[in-house]
Design an enzyme around this catalytic site. Structure first.
Site, PDB file in Angstrom:
ATOM      1  N   HIS A 234      43.235  26.561  35.376  1.00  0.00           N
ATOM      2  CA  HIS A 234      42.191  27.575  35.305  1.00  0.00           C
ATOM      3  C   HIS A 234      42.578  28.810  36.111  1.00  0.00           C
ATOM      4  O   HIS A 234      42.447  29.952  35.649  1.00  0.00           O
ATOM      5  CB  HIS A 234      40.881  26.962  35.809  1.00  0.00           C
ATOM      6  N   GLU A 235      43.094  28.582  37.324  1.00  0.00           N
ATOM      7  CA  GLU A 235      43.459  29.717  38.183  1.00  0.00           C
ATOM      8  C   GLU A 235      44.698  30.440  37.665  1.00  0.00           C
ATOM      9  O   GLU A 235      44.827  31.656  37.825  1.00  0.00           O
ATOM     10  CB  GLU A 235      43.688  29.230  39.615  1.00  0.00           C
ATOM     11  N   HIS A 238      43.894  33.152  35.353  1.00  0.00           N
ATOM     12  CA  HIS A 238      43.426  34.379  36.002  1.00  0.00           C
ATOM     13  C   HIS A 238      44.580  35.310  36.366  1.00  0.00           C
ATOM     14  O   HIS A 238      44.334  36.451  36.770  1.00  0.00           O
ATOM     15  CB  HIS A 238      42.620  34.035  37.256  1.00  0.00           C
ATOM     16  N   HIS A 244      35.778  35.837  32.883  1.00  0.00           N
ATOM     17  CA  HIS A 244      35.640  34.591  32.135  1.00  0.00           C
ATOM     18  C   HIS A 244      35.206  34.908  30.705  1.00  0.00           C
ATOM     19  O   HIS A 244      34.154  34.476  30.238  1.00  0.00           O
ATOM     20  CB  HIS A 244      34.616  33.671  32.811  1.00  0.00           C
TER      21      HIS A 244
END
Length: 349
Positions: A234-235, A238, A244
């Site tokens: 998930h990170e 980014h 999101h």
């Protein structure tokens, strides 16, 4: 006379021509010629007396050295020593082992030299590059692993971070997307836990640093590895997308599938062909009081444990201390409303 010598649990009979004049030196010479153990390697334990005899042996007559008759059943002479053949074999084995180790070291050095010549050198400009354009996949990794030294057992946290960095799936996904992250560190749960929410990870400045919640909230253990790896995917998304939005979730799902597919430790296959990453799971987690992260942080200065605010997508995002203070105020307001609502219901009753 025949004299019995015990060596390595085996009795050996030695013949002494004249027991009245035989000396301790004669006994050592007879042992050397019969058992092939040099006198300098012999030790004789004579019981009941006089005990241990060590070289060099004196020319002492045996009948004066031993107070009981030499043919007495109480007399026991035990020999300690190694035959010359065994010593030579041991030296030969050690020399062979040394030559084999030298040959292996030379072969390894030659292999490293060949690999160094075959690997092209790449030059990188200064500064932080999250998305590097180099062709060397070794650059696509976490370059520094830093546990929090003031928390219990930082060595285990470092081992956990190392396992994430060296995870076959993570390495493959970072190489494919050319992610080069200067710092991977752990998150202090106390700074990111309130009664209403728990933050699992943070990505600062699109890959300048990634923080992960490795420990349980009470510092009494570590969270499940696969769940932390999922947070890391998930990170990593980014590093490209701060918000999101749909593009972010699509990239996260793709990284999750790539990590799972390239993980040779689990066979490189999923149980089914469905999406490994499901955004609905994160929504359910948030509904239960969890926060995956506060989107990708960008701009400003960030120190581990600090409380500065950042900017995401043009709007100001609160720092840690501001978030905790705001959460505490919100809890107090909700408790006050509950108390007031409770009094109103009692009054109507």
């Amino acid at each position: 006379m025949d004299l019995t010598i015990h060596h390595s649990g085996t009795p050996h009979k030695l013949h002494l021509p004249d027991p009245t004049t035989a000396t301790l030196q004669d006994l050592a010479s007879q042992i050397a010629s019969t058992l092939h153990i040099p006198p300098e390697n012999q030790k004789l334990l004579i019981a009941p007396k006089p005990g241990m005899q060590k070289p060099p042996f004196a020319a002492t007559p045996l009948h004066t050295l031993i107070p009981i008759p030499l043919d007495s059943p109480r007399l026991k002479i035990t020999l300690f020593g190694t035959p010359s053949e065994a010593i030579s074999a041991l030296h030969a084995q050690g020399e062979s082992t040394r030559r084999q180790a030298e040959a292996r070291a030379q072969a390894l050095a030659s292999q490293r030299q060949r690999q160094a010549k075959a690997t092209p050198t790449t030059s990188r400009s200064g500064g932080i590059h999250t998305l590097s354009g180099g062709s060397d996949s070794k650059n696509y990794t976490f370059h520094t692993l830093t546990p929090l030294p003031y928390l219990p057992n930082p060595t285990r946290s470092l081992h956990f971070l190392t396992r994430l960095r060296d995870d076959p799936g993570i390495r493959a996904a970072m190489a494919k997307h050319q992610f080069s992250v200067p710092l991977l560190t752990e998150m202090d749960p106390a700074l990111h836990t309130t009664s209403d929410s728990r933050t699992l990870g943070l990505n600062r400045n699109k890959g300048q640093a990634i923080e992960l919640r490795l420990r349980t909230d009470a510092y009494d253990g570590y969270r499940d590895y696969r769940t932390i790896r999922k947070t890391l995917c998930h990170e990593l998304a980014h590093c490209v997308h701060s918000e999101h939005d749909r593009a972010f979730w699509d990239l996260t799902a793709r990284i999750e599938r790539e990590v799972e597919g390239a993980d040779w430790t689990s066979g490189g296959r999923r149980v089914d062909e469905g999406e490994f990453y499901n955004p609905g799971e994160w929504e359910g987690f948030q509904g239960g009081g969890g926060v995956v992260d506060e989107r990708g942080w960008s701009g400003g200065e960030y120190l581990l444990g600090g409380g500065r605010s950042g900017r995401v997508g043009g709007e100001v995002v609160e720092g840690r201390r501001e978030m905790l203070a705001r959460a505490a105020e919100e809890r107090m307001r909700r408790e006050k409303r509950r108390d007031e609502d409770g009094e109103g219901e009692d009054g109507r009753a």
